[in-house]
Write a protein that holds these residues in place. Structure first.
Motif, PDB file in Angstrom:
ATOM      1  N   VAL A  37       0.877  -1.171   0.000  1.00 52.63           N
ATOM      2  CA  VAL A  37       0.000   0.000   0.000  1.00 52.63           C
ATOM      3  C   VAL A  37       0.915   1.221   0.000  1.00 52.63           C
ATOM      4  CG1 VAL A  37      -1.833   1.251   1.204  1.00 52.63           C
ATOM      5  CG2 VAL A  37      -1.778  -1.247   1.288  1.00 52.63           C
ATOM      6  N   ASN A  38       0.893   1.953  -1.102  1.00 55.49           N
ATOM      7  CA  ASN A  38       1.757   3.126  -1.245  1.00 55.49           C
ATOM      8  C   ASN A  38       3.219   2.768  -0.957  1.00 55.49           C
ATOM      9  OD1 ASN A  38      -0.599   4.637  -1.762  1.00 55.49           O
ATOM     10  ND2 ASN A  38      -0.908   4.920   0.415  1.00 55.49           N
ATOM     11  N   ASP A  39       3.648   1.639  -1.507  1.00 53.02           N
ATOM     12  CA  ASP A  39       5.028   1.136  -1.404  1.00 53.02           C
ATOM     13  C   ASP A  39       5.425   0.654  -0.009  1.00 53.02           C
ATOM     14  OD1 ASP A  39       5.597   1.498  -4.136  1.00 53.02           O
ATOM     15  OD2 ASP A  39       6.096   3.607  -3.803  1.00 53.02           O
ATOM     16  N   GLU A  40       4.470   0.497   0.896  1.00 56.16           N
ATOM     17  CA  GLU A  40       4.751  -0.088   2.206  1.00 56.16           C
ATOM     18  C   GLU A  40       4.208  -1.520   2.211  1.00 56.16           C
ATOM     19  OE1 GLU A  40       4.237   0.955   6.905  1.00 56.16           O
ATOM     20  OE2 GLU A  40       4.224   2.547   5.398  1.00 56.16           O
ATOM     21  N   ASP A  56      -5.071   5.637  -2.431  1.00 58.43           N
ATOM     22  CA  ASP A  56      -4.062   4.616  -2.159  1.00 58.43           C
ATOM     23  C   ASP A  56      -3.742   3.824  -3.420  1.00 58.43           C
ATOM     24  OD1 ASP A  56      -3.686   5.233   0.517  1.00 58.43           O
ATOM     25  OD2 ASP A  56      -4.890   3.570   1.279  1.00 58.43           O
ATOM     26  N   VAL A  57      -2.494   3.345  -3.480  1.00 56.09           N
ATOM     27  CA  VAL A  57      -2.032   2.499  -4.581  1.00 56.09           C
ATOM     28  C   VAL A  57      -1.656   1.152  -3.989  1.00 56.09           C
ATOM     29  CG1 VAL A  57      -0.307   2.199  -6.392  1.00 56.09           C
ATOM     30  CG2 VAL A  57      -1.182   4.494  -5.866  1.00 56.09           C
TER      31      VAL A  57
END
Length: 73
Positions: A37-40, A56-57
């Motif tokens: 989620v958002n690179d986490e 969110d991505v």
């Protein structure tokens, strides 16, 4: 809310958790997937506590071991 799931913008209800998204997206073998989620990165055991927000991505990642030993170094 609008979120990006695996590169595609989609609409989901506010308050959707990562666990609910995995089910809605019919992710194969959800117990082995890692969510980004958002690179986490989050492991499957954390999905229920991750509430998604507008914008969110999200990506679903599978880490695999493997390879073969052919005796050559």
């Amino acid at each position: 809310m609008k979120i990006t799931v695996s590169g595609e913008v989609k609409e989901y209800k506010d308050g959707t958790t990562l666990k609910e998204l995995v089910a809605a997206e019919k992710v194969e073998t959800p117990e082995y997937v890692t969510g980004s989620v958002n690179d986490e990165l989050y492991s499957a055991r954390d999905f229920e506590g991750i509430v998604l927000k507008d914008g969110d991505v999200i990506e679903f990642l599978y880490f695999m071991g493997g390879g073969s030993y052919n005796g050559i170094y």
